[in-house]
Design an enzyme around this catalytic site. Structure first.
Site, PDB file in Angstrom:
ATOM      1  N   LYS A  24     -11.949  -4.603   0.263  1.00  0.00           N
ATOM      2  CA  LYS A  24     -11.121  -3.907   1.253  1.00  0.00           C
ATOM      3  C   LYS A  24     -10.344  -2.759   0.623  1.00  0.00           C
ATOM      4  O   LYS A  24     -10.319  -1.647   1.160  1.00  0.00           O
ATOM      5  CB  LYS A  24     -10.131  -4.902   1.878  1.00  0.00           C
ATOM      6  CG  LYS A  24      -8.992  -4.243   2.641  1.00  0.00           C
ATOM      7  CD  LYS A  24      -8.028  -5.244   3.236  1.00  0.00           C
ATOM      8  CE  LYS A  24      -6.964  -5.754   2.310  1.00  0.00           C
ATOM      9  NZ  LYS A  24      -5.762  -4.913   2.176  1.00  0.00           N
ATOM     10  N   ASN A  25      -9.689  -3.032  -0.501  1.00  0.00           N
ATOM     11  CA  ASN A  25      -8.794  -2.027  -1.066  1.00  0.00           C
ATOM     12  C   ASN A  25      -9.523  -0.891  -1.780  1.00  0.00           C
ATOM     13  O   ASN A  25      -8.897   0.061  -2.236  1.00  0.00           O
ATOM     14  CB  ASN A  25      -7.744  -2.682  -1.974  1.00  0.00           C
ATOM     15  CG  ASN A  25      -6.743  -3.475  -1.147  1.00  0.00           C
ATOM     16  OD1 ASN A  25      -6.687  -3.325   0.081  1.00  0.00           O
ATOM     17  ND2 ASN A  25      -5.955  -4.318  -1.806  1.00  0.00           N
ATOM     18  N   CYS A 118       7.987  -3.255   5.884  1.00  0.00           N
ATOM     19  CA  CYS A 118       6.747  -4.005   5.816  1.00  0.00           C
ATOM     20  C   CYS A 118       7.063  -5.435   5.427  1.00  0.00           C
ATOM     21  O   CYS A 118       8.035  -5.683   4.729  1.00  0.00           O
ATOM     22  CB  CYS A 118       5.838  -3.365   4.777  1.00  0.00           C
ATOM     23  SG  CYS A 118       4.402  -4.342   4.431  1.00  0.00           S
ATOM     24  N   ARG A 123       8.538  -1.322   0.293  1.00  0.00           N
ATOM     25  CA  ARG A 123       7.323  -0.533   0.138  1.00  0.00           C
ATOM     26  C   ARG A 123       7.424   0.896   0.642  1.00  0.00           C
ATOM     27  O   ARG A 123       6.729   1.309   1.570  1.00  0.00           O
ATOM     28  CB  ARG A 123       6.147  -1.239   0.813  1.00  0.00           C
ATOM     29  CG  ARG A 123       5.892  -2.596   0.238  1.00  0.00           C
ATOM     30  CD  ARG A 123       4.716  -3.263   0.880  1.00  0.00           C
ATOM     31  NE  ARG A 123       3.461  -2.813   0.294  1.00  0.00           N
ATOM     32  CZ  ARG A 123       2.276  -3.076   0.816  1.00  0.00           C
ATOM     33  NH1 ARG A 123       2.189  -3.738   1.925  1.00  0.00           N
ATOM     34  NH2 ARG A 123       1.193  -2.679   0.229  1.00  0.00           N
ATOM     35  N   ASP A 306      -1.726  -9.998  -5.417  1.00  0.00           N
ATOM     36  CA  ASP A 306      -2.503 -10.455  -4.256  1.00  0.00           C
ATOM     37  C   ASP A 306      -3.090 -11.853  -4.436  1.00  0.00           C
ATOM     38  O   ASP A 306      -3.717 -12.384  -3.518  1.00  0.00           O
ATOM     39  CB  ASP A 306      -3.634  -9.454  -3.948  1.00  0.00           C
ATOM     40  CG  ASP A 306      -3.102  -8.131  -3.439  1.00  0.00           C
ATOM     41  OD1 ASP A 306      -1.929  -8.070  -3.036  1.00  0.00           O
ATOM     42  OD2 ASP A 306      -3.869  -7.145  -3.450  1.00  0.00           O
ATOM     43  N   ILE A 328       5.942  -7.374  -8.572  1.00  0.00           N
ATOM     44  CA  ILE A 328       5.476  -6.129  -7.922  1.00  0.00           C
ATOM     45  C   ILE A 328       6.209  -5.882  -6.601  1.00  0.00           C
ATOM     46  O   ILE A 328       6.684  -4.781  -6.349  1.00  0.00           O
ATOM     47  CB  ILE A 328       3.952  -6.167  -7.667  1.00  0.00           C
ATOM     48  CG1 ILE A 328       3.180  -6.526  -8.939  1.00  0.00           C
ATOM     49  CG2 ILE A 328       3.470  -4.845  -7.066  1.00  0.00           C
ATOM     50  CD1 ILE A 328       3.154  -5.483 -10.016  1.00  0.00           C
ATOM     51  N   ARG A 398      -7.266  -9.208   8.752  1.00  0.00           N
ATOM     52  CA  ARG A 398      -7.115  -7.864   8.169  1.00  0.00           C
ATOM     53  C   ARG A 398      -7.901  -7.767   6.864  1.00  0.00           C
ATOM     54  O   ARG A 398      -8.354  -6.685   6.503  1.00  0.00           O
ATOM     55  CB  ARG A 398      -5.644  -7.557   7.874  1.00  0.00           C
ATOM     56  CG  ARG A 398      -4.814  -7.359   9.127  1.00  0.00           C
ATOM     57  CD  ARG A 398      -3.417  -6.919   8.753  1.00  0.00           C
ATOM     58  NE  ARG A 398      -3.485  -5.909   7.705  1.00  0.00           N
ATOM     59  CZ  ARG A 398      -2.556  -5.712   6.783  1.00  0.00           C
ATOM     60  NH1 ARG A 398      -1.468  -6.446   6.781  1.00  0.00           N
ATOM     61  NH2 ARG A 398      -2.696  -4.784   5.878  1.00  0.00           N
TER      62      ARG A 398
HETATM   63  N1  EPU Z   1       6.231   1.629  -4.434  1.00  0.00           N
HETATM   64  C1  EPU Z   1       7.303   2.462  -4.269  1.00  0.00           C
HETATM   65  N2  EPU Z   1       7.081   3.723  -3.782  1.00  0.00           N
HETATM   66  C2  EPU Z   1       5.845   4.160  -3.447  1.00  0.00           C
HETATM   67  C3  EPU Z   1       4.735   3.316  -3.621  1.00  0.00           C
HETATM   68  C4  EPU Z   1       4.965   2.036  -4.120  1.00  0.00           C
HETATM   69  O1  EPU Z   1       8.425   2.073  -4.559  1.00  0.00           O
HETATM   70  O2  EPU Z   1       5.732   5.309  -3.015  1.00  0.00           O
HETATM   71  C5  EPU Z   1       6.439   0.285  -4.965  1.00  0.00           C
HETATM   72  C6  EPU Z   1       6.018  -0.788  -3.972  1.00  0.00           C
HETATM   73  O3  EPU Z   1       7.065  -1.079  -3.088  1.00  0.00           O
HETATM   74  C7  EPU Z   1       5.685  -1.939  -4.893  1.00  0.00           C
HETATM   75  C8  EPU Z   1       5.094  -1.246  -6.126  1.00  0.00           C
HETATM   76  O4  EPU Z   1       5.565   0.111  -6.062  1.00  0.00           O
HETATM   77  O5  EPU Z   1       6.867  -2.604  -5.251  1.00  0.00           O
HETATM   78  C9  EPU Z   1       3.593  -1.228  -6.235  1.00  0.00           C
HETATM   79  O6  EPU Z   1       3.027  -0.866  -5.018  1.00  0.00           O
HETATM   80  P1  EPU Z   1       1.625  -0.092  -4.902  1.00  0.00           P
HETATM   81  O7  EPU Z   1       1.900   1.293  -4.479  1.00  0.00           O
HETATM   82  O8  EPU Z   1       0.820  -0.317  -6.123  1.00  0.00           O
HETATM   83  O9  EPU Z   1       0.972  -0.873  -3.681  1.00  0.00           O
HETATM   84  P2  EPU Z   1       0.030  -0.233  -2.610  1.00  0.00           P
HETATM   85  O10 EPU Z   1      -0.783   0.813  -3.235  1.00  0.00           O
HETATM   86  O11 EPU Z   1       0.782   0.053  -1.376  1.00  0.00           O
HETATM   87  C10 EPU Z   1      -2.054  -1.766  -3.055  1.00  0.00           C
HETATM   88  C11 EPU Z   1      -2.858  -2.745  -2.256  1.00  0.00           C
HETATM   89  C12 EPU Z   1      -2.028  -4.011  -2.038  1.00  0.00           C
HETATM   90  C13 EPU Z   1      -1.645  -4.594  -3.393  1.00  0.00           C
HETATM   91  C14 EPU Z   1      -0.900  -3.541  -4.221  1.00  0.00           C
HETATM   92  C15 EPU Z   1      -0.559  -3.990  -5.634  1.00  0.00           C
HETATM   93  C16 EPU Z   1      -4.230  -1.282  -0.927  1.00  0.00           C
HETATM   94  C17 EPU Z   1      -4.593  -0.755   0.409  1.00  0.00           C
HETATM   95  N3  EPU Z   1      -3.219  -2.136  -0.987  1.00  0.00           N
HETATM   96  O12 EPU Z   1      -0.898  -1.485  -2.271  1.00  0.00           O
HETATM   97  O13 EPU Z   1      -2.864  -4.926  -1.353  1.00  0.00           O
HETATM   98  O14 EPU Z   1      -0.830  -5.725  -3.223  1.00  0.00           O
HETATM   99  O15 EPU Z   1      -1.697  -2.340  -4.313  1.00  0.00           O
HETATM  100  O16 EPU Z   1      -1.709  -4.331  -6.331  1.00  0.00           O
HETATM  101  O17 EPU Z   1      -4.892  -0.966  -1.921  1.00  0.00           O
HETATM  102  C18 EPU Z   1      -3.352  -6.753   0.046  1.00  0.00           C
HETATM  103  O18 EPU Z   1      -4.558  -6.440  -0.058  1.00  0.00           O
HETATM  104  O19 EPU Z   1      -2.957  -7.848   0.547  1.00  0.00           O
HETATM  105  C19 EPU Z   1      -2.357  -5.815  -0.433  1.00  0.00           C
HETATM  106  C20 EPU Z   1      -1.076  -5.866  -0.041  1.00  0.00           C
END
Ligand code: EPU
Length: 421
Positions: A24-25, A118, A123, A306, A328, A398
């Site tokens: 998915k990701n 969220c 996030r 995850d 995280i 999802r």
């Molecule tokens: N963060 C910020 N600011 C930002 C972006 C992230 O503060 O602009 C923080 C987040 O709040 C979090 C940390 O940085 O505390 C890491 O978040 P990251 O940006 O890596 O998460 P993401 O890219 O939004 C993806 C996956 C998630 C997975 C995380 C961590 C996708 C679509 N989603 O999210 O997947 O948990 O990386 O590995 O790729 C899931 O599949 O259930 C899921 C939530």
């Protein structure tokens, strides 16, 4: 929104084989990457998941031609009819923020609703915005929308304040069409990021350093289409490995890739499970007793956030006390209260949950709250005595394709009950 629920009667030993679907990701950013080119793009092994359908819908709303034929997704963004990802879609799926980078770099304008609060923490998207701003995008926040405007984005040297998976992908997508070279540091190294870089390179992007914390990109004036196979979903695979371990079963996850799951496999081994890896997939043989362990989530190659909830279920039945620390996300323990209702002995203090293993879990009605929390409740239900009903499984849909069918195929007593049954 369907309010289907899943009913599990626990106590069955899972045996057999489960085929792992496409990730998915990786699918979500790859679909967004179709916005970087006017050429046609094809994604194979697409998992049929609500998040994927939502991404397809948003892309259609802005004028992309999206056709899903079985597991092949065809996308073409010749010309867009709009550059706006409206709130109704973005609130369903935070990954919609992935439209921002490609839209602003190819079309010079994007308007994406802010994802808002969220379930698994605050996030924000500030890390995405900072990188785009550094490349010269003018950003305005108003009415809950972020607007990004730019002539042509410029190459940049940028250090992410924090490792971010979709933030890294968004910035690199933007940089592929920027004027000049970019260097991004403190990048995410998750397999989905690397797969995404491979995809961009297949479109003609000039990228190096993927899979490390420093990614370099030389901007191009245009990119071509793509035709790629998705990598296997490591979290789906990991979830079923835990299901095999907790039921003392013997499961083979066909297609699972061990190099994507090392931290998970080593923790499974610490809990006493036997793991066998080969080129075709990964086999888990669950053993009794389940042994306690200590887990701390971390960016790849560390233990994935995850997979945290699923391990809390497993360790609830361990012989001894375990700890799981979430580093995280700031609010990813919603499964704890539900697992407590099933008899798990869990105590949360700050970002750590202490798990005193119990001999038995008892089936109960429980509520799914986010995707991975939902999976952990199904796993607990598989091992619990009696019947567990997991409500609100739209969260599960999802990110897991036909979970109940896959688990029933290896011997679980599990059914989906439709909203009104
Ligand atoms: N963060 C910020 N600011 C930002 C972006 C992230 O503060 O602009 C923080 C987040 O709040 C979090 C940390 O940085 O505390 C890491 O978040 P990251 O940006 O890596 O998460 P993401 O890219 O939004 C993806 C996956 C998630 C997975 C995380 C961590 C996708 C679509 N989603 O999210 O997947 O948990 O990386 O590995 O790729 C899931 O599949 O259930 C899921 C939530």
């Amino acid at each position: 929104m369907a309010l289907d629920r899943i009913r599990v009667r626990g106590g069955k030993v899972l045996r057999g084989e489960i085929e792992v679907g496409g990730a998915k990701n990786a699918a979500l950013p790859m679909m967004a990457a179709a916005l970087l080119t006017k050429e046609s793009c094809r994604l194979r092994r697409t998992p049929l998941l609500h998040d994927v359908l939502t991404m397809a819908e948003i892309l259609r709303v802005i004028g992309t031609d999206v056709r899903m034929e079985g597991r092949e997704t065809h996308l073409q963004a010749k010309q867009l009819s709009g550059n706006e990802a409206p709130y109704d879609f973005v609130r369903k799926m935070r990954a919609s923020v992935l439209l921002l980078g490609p839209l602003v770099s190819r079309f010079g304008f994007a308007r994406v609703s802010m994802p808002g609060g969220c379930a698994i923490g605050l996030r924000p998207i500030d890390l995405h915005l900072k990188a785009l701003k550094a490349m010269g995008a003018e950003l305005t926040l108003s009415d809950g929308y972020v607007e990004a405007k730019a002539g042509r984005l410029k190459g940049v040297k940028h250090v992410f304040d924090q490792v971010t998976v979709t933030g890294t992908i968004n910035a690199v997508m933007a940089a592929t069409l920027a004027d000049g070279s970019s260097i991004f540091q403190n990048c995410a190294c998750e397999p989905e990021v690397t797969a995404m870089m491979d995809l961009l390179k297949s479109m003609g992007a000039k990228i190096s350093g993927e899979g490390t914390s420093e990614i370099r990109v030389e901007g191009q004036t245009s990119l071509g289409g793509f035709d790629v196979d998705l990598i296997p979903d490591r979290i789906e695979a990991g979830t079923y490995l835990v299901a095999g371990a907790i039921t003392q079963g013997d499961l083979f996850l066909r297609g699972a890739q061990a190099s994507h799951l090392e931290a998970v496999l080593s923790k499974l081994r610490e809990t006493g499970a036997e793991i066998k890896e080969d080129a075709e997939g990964i086999r888990v043989i669950g053993r009794s007793p389940i042994l306690p362990t200590q887990i701390q989530t971390a960016p790849f190659p560390g233990f994935p956030t995850d997979m945290q909830a699923q391990f809390v279920s497993l360790l609830s039945l361990a012989e001894g006390t375990s700890t799981v620390t979430e580093t995280i996300f700031d609010n990813r323990f919603m499964h704890v209260a539900e697992l407590q209702r099933m008899g798990a002995d869990l105590r949360v203090s700050g970002s750590t949950v202490t798990i005193a293993g119990v001999k038995q879990l008892a089936g109960a009605p429980v509520m799914a709250t986010d995707l991975r929390a939902s999976a952990s409740l199904v796993i607990a239900g598989l091992a619990a005595h009696g019947t567990t009903e997991v409500l609100r499984i739209y969260h599960l849909d999802r990110g897991y394709e036909s979970m109940e069918t896959k688990l029933a195929g290896v011997g679980a007593d599990i059914v989906r009950l439709k909203e009104h049954s």
